[in-house]
Design a protein around this motif. Sequence first.
Motif, PDB file in Angstrom:
ATOM      1  N   PHE A 209      42.329  35.716  32.059  1.00  0.00           N
ATOM      2  CA  PHE A 209      43.339  36.437  31.283  1.00  0.00           C
ATOM      3  C   PHE A 209      43.426  35.868  29.874  1.00  0.00           C
ATOM      4  O   PHE A 209      43.523  36.608  28.895  1.00  0.00           O
ATOM      5  CB  PHE A 209      44.698  36.357  31.974  1.00  0.00           C
ATOM      6  N   ASN A 212      40.841  37.080  27.465  1.00  0.00           N
ATOM      7  CA  ASN A 212      40.970  38.438  26.949  1.00  0.00           C
ATOM      8  C   ASN A 212      42.087  38.631  25.944  1.00  0.00           C
ATOM      9  O   ASN A 212      42.285  39.735  25.469  1.00  0.00           O
ATOM     10  CB  ASN A 212      41.162  39.409  28.113  1.00  0.00           C
ATOM     11  N   ARG A 274      52.202  38.672  36.176  1.00  0.00           N
ATOM     12  CA  ARG A 274      51.342  39.813  36.430  1.00  0.00           C
ATOM     13  C   ARG A 274      51.904  40.746  37.492  1.00  0.00           C
ATOM     14  O   ARG A 274      51.242  41.711  37.896  1.00  0.00           O
ATOM     15  CB  ARG A 274      49.956  39.317  36.857  1.00  0.00           C
ATOM     16  N   SER A 333      49.027  44.959  27.850  1.00  0.00           N
ATOM     17  CA  SER A 333      48.702  46.170  28.609  1.00  0.00           C
ATOM     18  C   SER A 333      47.286  46.097  29.150  1.00  0.00           C
ATOM     19  O   SER A 333      47.032  46.371  30.324  1.00  0.00           O
ATOM     20  CB  SER A 333      48.859  47.383  27.695  1.00  0.00           C
ATOM     21  N   ARG A 334      46.373  45.703  28.292  1.00  0.00           N
ATOM     22  CA  ARG A 334      44.967  45.640  28.705  1.00  0.00           C
ATOM     23  C   ARG A 334      44.748  44.551  29.743  1.00  0.00           C
ATOM     24  O   ARG A 334      43.974  44.708  30.678  1.00  0.00           O
ATOM     25  CB  ARG A 334      44.106  45.408  27.458  1.00  0.00           C
TER      26      ARG A 334
ATOM     27  N   TRP B  97      36.183  42.842  34.165  1.00  0.00           N
ATOM     28  CA  TRP B  97      36.765  42.873  32.827  1.00  0.00           C
ATOM     29  C   TRP B  97      36.004  43.790  31.878  1.00  0.00           C
ATOM     30  O   TRP B  97      36.608  44.437  31.024  1.00  0.00           O
ATOM     31  CB  TRP B  97      36.877  41.453  32.247  1.00  0.00           C
ATOM     32  N   GLN B 100      37.296  47.091  32.837  1.00  0.00           N
ATOM     33  CA  GLN B 100      38.688  47.194  32.408  1.00  0.00           C
ATOM     34  C   GLN B 100      38.791  47.455  30.905  1.00  0.00           C
ATOM     35  O   GLN B 100      39.502  48.366  30.461  1.00  0.00           O
ATOM     36  CB  GLN B 100      39.410  45.886  32.778  1.00  0.00           C
ATOM     37  N   ASN B 101      38.074  46.674  30.136  1.00  0.00           N
ATOM     38  CA  ASN B 101      38.165  46.811  28.686  1.00  0.00           C
ATOM     39  C   ASN B 101      37.567  48.123  28.196  1.00  0.00           C
ATOM     40  O   ASN B 101      38.115  48.770  27.301  1.00  0.00           O
ATOM     41  CB  ASN B 101      37.487  45.625  27.994  1.00  0.00           C
ATOM     42  N   PHE B 104      39.937  50.853  29.004  1.00  0.00           N
ATOM     43  CA  PHE B 104      41.069  50.795  28.087  1.00  0.00           C
ATOM     44  C   PHE B 104      40.716  51.486  26.771  1.00  0.00           C
ATOM     45  O   PHE B 104      41.476  52.312  26.261  1.00  0.00           O
ATOM     46  CB  PHE B 104      41.463  49.341  27.845  1.00  0.00           C
ATOM     47  N   PHE B 145      49.129  52.885  30.752  1.00  0.00           N
ATOM     48  CA  PHE B 145      47.914  52.207  31.178  1.00  0.00           C
ATOM     49  C   PHE B 145      48.249  51.065  32.124  1.00  0.00           C
ATOM     50  O   PHE B 145      47.580  50.851  33.137  1.00  0.00           O
ATOM     51  CB  PHE B 145      47.151  51.678  29.953  1.00  0.00           C
ATOM     52  N   LEU B 146      49.293  50.324  31.788  1.00  0.00           N
ATOM     53  CA  LEU B 146      49.677  49.188  32.620  1.00  0.00           C
ATOM     54  C   LEU B 146      50.083  49.635  34.013  1.00  0.00           C
ATOM     55  O   LEU B 146      49.632  49.081  35.015  1.00  0.00           O
ATOM     56  CB  LEU B 146      50.817  48.422  31.953  1.00  0.00           C
ATOM     57  N   PHE B 150      48.173  48.884  37.789  1.00  0.00           N
ATOM     58  CA  PHE B 150      48.936  47.832  38.437  1.00  0.00           C
ATOM     59  C   PHE B 150      48.321  47.406  39.764  1.00  0.00           C
ATOM     60  O   PHE B 150      48.126  46.217  40.017  1.00  0.00           O
ATOM     61  CB  PHE B 150      50.378  48.297  38.633  1.00  0.00           C
ATOM     62  N   HIS B 153      45.164  45.464  39.420  1.00  0.00           N
ATOM     63  CA  HIS B 153      45.418  44.091  39.009  1.00  0.00           C
ATOM     64  C   HIS B 153      45.925  43.243  40.160  1.00  0.00           C
ATOM     65  O   HIS B 153      45.589  42.057  40.246  1.00  0.00           O
ATOM     66  CB  HIS B 153      46.405  44.051  37.840  1.00  0.00           C
ATOM     67  N   MET B 154      46.713  43.835  41.033  1.00  0.00           N
ATOM     68  CA  MET B 154      47.218  43.067  42.170  1.00  0.00           C
ATOM     69  C   MET B 154      46.065  42.555  43.027  1.00  0.00           C
ATOM     70  O   MET B 154      46.025  41.392  43.422  1.00  0.00           O
ATOM     71  CB  MET B 154      48.136  43.929  43.054  1.00  0.00           C
ATOM     72  N   TYR B 156      42.955  42.254  42.072  1.00  0.00           N
ATOM     73  CA  TYR B 156      42.165  41.312  41.288  1.00  0.00           C
ATOM     74  C   TYR B 156      42.816  39.934  41.274  1.00  0.00           C
ATOM     75  O   TYR B 156      42.140  38.917  41.456  1.00  0.00           O
ATOM     76  CB  TYR B 156      41.992  41.823  39.851  1.00  0.00           C
ATOM     77  N   ASN B 157      44.136  39.912  41.052  1.00  0.00           N
ATOM     78  CA  ASN B 157      44.837  38.623  40.985  1.00  0.00           C
ATOM     79  C   ASN B 157      44.647  37.829  42.256  1.00  0.00           C
ATOM     80  O   ASN B 157      44.364  36.638  42.239  1.00  0.00           O
ATOM     81  CB  ASN B 157      46.344  38.815  40.765  1.00  0.00           C
ATOM     82  N   TRP B 160      41.129  36.604  42.482  1.00  0.00           N
ATOM     83  CA  TRP B 160      40.850  35.573  41.488  1.00  0.00           C
ATOM     84  C   TRP B 160      41.443  34.228  41.909  1.00  0.00           C
ATOM     85  O   TRP B 160      40.778  33.193  41.812  1.00  0.00           O
ATOM     86  CB  TRP B 160      41.382  35.983  40.108  1.00  0.00           C
ATOM     87  N   TYR B 161      42.687  34.231  42.362  1.00  0.00           N
ATOM     88  CA  TYR B 161      43.314  32.989  42.794  1.00  0.00           C
ATOM     89  C   TYR B 161      42.511  32.361  43.933  1.00  0.00           C
ATOM     90  O   TYR B 161      42.250  31.158  43.937  1.00  0.00           O
ATOM     91  CB  TYR B 161      44.768  33.226  43.211  1.00  0.00           C
TER      92      TYR B 161
END
Lengths: 438, 192
Positions: A209, A212, A274, A333-334, B97, B100-101, B104, B145-146, B150, B153-154, B156-157, B160-161
Amino acid sequence: MNIIAKRSASWVGGCVWYLERRALQESPRRFLHLLRNVNQQWVTFQHFNFLRHMYVTQLNRSFNQQIKPKPEPVPSPFLEKASLDEAKTEIYKMRPLSPASLSLSRKPNEKESIELEPTPVIEGSIAVGTETKEEKQWKEMKLRVDDLPGILARLSKIKLTALVVSTTSAGFALAPAPFDWPCFLLTFVGTGLASCAANSINQFFEVPFDSNMNRTKNRPLVRGQISPLLAVSFAACCAVPGVALLTWGVNPLTGALGLFNIFLYTCCYTPLKRISIANTWVGAVVGAIPPLMGWTAATGSLDAGAFLLGGILYSWQFPHFNALSWGLREDYSRGGYCMMSVTHPDLCRRVALRHCLALVAMSAAAPALDVTTWTFPVIALPINLYISYLGFRFYRDADRKSSRKLFFCSLWHLPLFLLLMLTCKRPAAQGDAGGPQS
Amino acid sequence: MAALRPRRRALLRLCRAFSSGGCQLAPERGGERRDAAPSRVSRFCPPRKSCHDWIGPPDKYSNLRPVHFYIPENESPLEQKLRELRQETQDWNQQFWANQNLTFLKEKEKFIDSRLKAKGLELRAESGQKATLNAEEMADFYKQFLSKNFQKHMYYNRDWYRRNFAITFFMGKVALERIWNKLGLKRKKTIN
């Protein structure tokens, strides 16, 4: 008492200044260190001058090929890089070049032309010209001992730690107890270590994070300057002595608060960023605990004054952070961060204004709770009104300009506010004149 | 991918030129690994005598810095497991990523276009500059977008952890193994 408080504040400021100066001074020293490495086989002075003017890629063993150099406008070697601390690792471990290759002619006017011997490698060679610039940016992941202090300072967010420690010192100094230097120093060091540990774990969790976001993309773990294992070990080496120092050197309550704060920051705030906007409120509590710790270190108990101080720091977090986050909405946001500025912009501004006004109310409560004299709310009124005004502008205008003004105001508002509190500290009850205590 | 083959041959030759002796690059494997990554193929080969990993500049799409892992001659199974886990995590992160980017950017463009059209404005002003929306107008897009991403990301998080902890744990194990081996060798030397 006032003199002691001022001394400690200036000492903390001096420490931060010293650290920043060192960071600046270290860069030319590293450069000289590089020159001193002439003894090593793989760095020679010829390399130095040679690499200064061109990039060389050996396409085969015969040293016949050469990539056209791009003329470097900067006179000193390696200073074309943004930061000098990368300069040392720029030199690759290349085989020593024979004088024959050094004397090969270059065509200075051609751009990226390649002098080749007829080999089957021709088709790949053009691509190599553009690659060498990228190749130059690759760095060896080798930890150098002289870099370690700087890396660890950045890992532990040393400036933020300094701020945290100064709020703890303010809590200690404002507590209605005789100022005890040994206790103060133990609290200072213990809180500093705990903060370093918490910040390191935070960075350990957030590597992709941080990569980025512009604000955080130069952190040590992101840049690979330190391994995750080392970061965690460093955090453990700070947390254990820090909490132990607070628990056994100061008192168990302070130690417990320190440990709780580390947990709150690393295991609640960091993941919550997050998941939900509630992270901002949790983060505000994290910021409020250090002055509480300072107070409990001095008095051994949590009383109304402690909670007032905590409340002040808690309220301060909102204008500070909400204003900062206003300009980072795209990155949040990204990157998938749940922040009020993105999801509930009206709430974001409302909360910031609300807490600016709360600061005014709490400075009036300070004399009522015997923390300060009645002079304090009067002399603090100008700065409180100013930050409330900026909070109102931010609420009304909701633009980048007003958010930046509010953010920068919050940076000087807090130290000044605490300093004013210290100067107006309620003197001890036994009729002392309120002069400096030993 | 006929166009890539001559480049790949050149790349392999380049790697072989560097990889004789110390640096065991395993170019074929490296080539496969690199092709698996969705974004640009990195042509970097570390110098021959290096015994460390190398880290590169941030990727154009994912902003993550690729790491080129060093494979030692006497790599133990544990070390190999760690390296493979790190490589796999790196590829997974890179994929996430970059995607994701890019998403975006695409959606941002789409949003700007639709808003400008709704306003009745041209995509490019008369001067030829690209018309943009200000931050307040973009705020709707950021919020949208967020919330759309969501759940992504959950997951992914969580992953990742898990991976981060696993990698760090294995790094610890490898470090202990190396210390143990060094102590073991020292003891043998003193006995002999």
